[in-house]
Design a protein around this motif. Structure first.
Motif, PDB file in Angstrom:
ATOM      1  N   GLU A  24     -20.917 -75.131 -60.210  1.00 12.48           N
ATOM      2  CA  GLU A  24     -20.472 -75.703 -58.941  1.00 12.48           C
ATOM      3  C   GLU A  24     -20.429 -77.224 -59.021  1.00 12.48           C
ATOM      4  O   GLU A  24     -19.490 -77.859 -58.522  1.00 12.48           O
ATOM      5  N   LEU A  25     -21.428 -77.817 -59.652  1.00 11.80           N
ATOM      6  CA  LEU A  25     -21.435 -79.267 -59.832  1.00 11.80           C
ATOM      7  C   LEU A  25     -20.288 -79.687 -60.741  1.00 11.80           C
ATOM      8  O   LEU A  25     -19.615 -80.691 -60.486  1.00 11.80           O
ATOM      9  N   LEU A  26     -20.053 -78.925 -61.774  1.00  8.16           N
ATOM     10  CA  LEU A  26     -18.944 -79.200 -62.681  1.00  8.16           C
ATOM     11  C   LEU A  26     -17.614 -79.167 -61.920  1.00  8.16           C
ATOM     12  O   LEU A  26     -16.779 -80.060 -62.065  1.00  8.16           O
ATOM     13  N   HIS A  27     -17.438 -78.156 -61.092  1.00  8.85           N
ATOM     14  CA  HIS A  27     -16.213 -78.046 -60.304  1.00  8.85           C
ATOM     15  C   HIS A  27     -16.083 -79.221 -59.343  1.00  8.85           C
ATOM     16  O   HIS A  27     -14.986 -79.799 -59.198  1.00  8.85           O
ATOM     17  N   ALA A  28     -17.168 -79.607 -58.689  1.00  6.79           N
ATOM     18  CA  ALA A  28     -17.136 -80.738 -57.759  1.00  6.79           C
ATOM     19  C   ALA A  28     -16.765 -82.026 -58.482  1.00  6.79           C
ATOM     20  O   ALA A  28     -15.948 -82.808 -57.995  1.00  6.79           O
ATOM     21  N   ARG A  29     -17.343 -82.246 -59.651  1.00  5.12           N
ATOM     22  CA  ARG A  29     -17.018 -83.447 -60.421  1.00  5.12           C
ATOM     23  C   ARG A  29     -15.558 -83.442 -60.860  1.00  5.12           C
ATOM     24  O   ARG A  29     -14.869 -84.441 -60.778  1.00  5.12           O
TER      25      ARG A  29
END
Length: 183
Positions: A24-29
């Protein structure tokens, strides 16, 4: 732009711990970097159109020349919100470029970038003074005129408008009568 590309490469590398640890953090970044890159492209395009305008085509009817010229202003508004914000952003960037002493990482490019920014700022000033602002009343009148025309050809073989067509026309009329929204 180069920094964004390197950041995107870093977060999507197969050996990146973010790749597996927190999707999820990867997608947000990744979404942030893509949005930021798109915004920078939009800003660069608007500044390019302001600094180096494309001459109007000789084949373009004179009645359409103001609309073609207004496209540059539309791009500036898309990129910055208002021409005033564009001027403020350019002034800030020029001020940053002229700070003394010039940081080592910018010494080679500062002069050329400052010249381009100043050219864009001067052209933006001329654009703002060119009285290309959109007139809401003229647009509303043209919209009402266009909506008053029949959408389908009339005659013996023409189909009668459906209830959906009439509801759509009423919704468009109600939307055009709504108060203006200013940015």
């Amino acid at each position: 732009m180069e920094a964004l590309a390197s950041q995107r490469t870093a977060i999507t590398a197969e050996d990146s711990t973010d790749y597996v640890a927190d999707p999820e953090l990867l997608h947000a970044r990744a979404a942030y970097l893509a949005a930021r890159e798109g915004q920078l492209h939009r800003i660069h395009e608007a500044l390019g159109c302001v600094a180096f305008p494309t001459p109007a085509s000789r084949d373009l009817p004179e009645a359409l020349a103001p609309a073609a010229t207004a496209q540059t202003q539309r791009r500036v508004i898309d990129a910055f919100g208002t021409p005033e914000r564009a001027a403020q952003a350019l002034d800030g960037q020029i001020h940053y470029q002229l700070q003394q002493p010039v940081p080592a990482h910018r010494r080679v490019q500062t002069g050329a970038e400052t010249d381009l920014l100043t050219c864009a700022r001067d052209a933006l000033q001329h654009l703002a003074n060119a009285d290309l602002l959109l007139n809401a009343e003229q647009i509303r009148a043209r919209l009402q005129q266009a909506m008053a025309r029949p959408a389908a050809p009339e005659g013996p073989g023409a189909a009668a408008p459906t209830a959906h067509d009439e509801a759509h026309a009423q919704a468009l009329a109600a939307a055009s009568a709504a108060p203006e929204v200013h940015r």
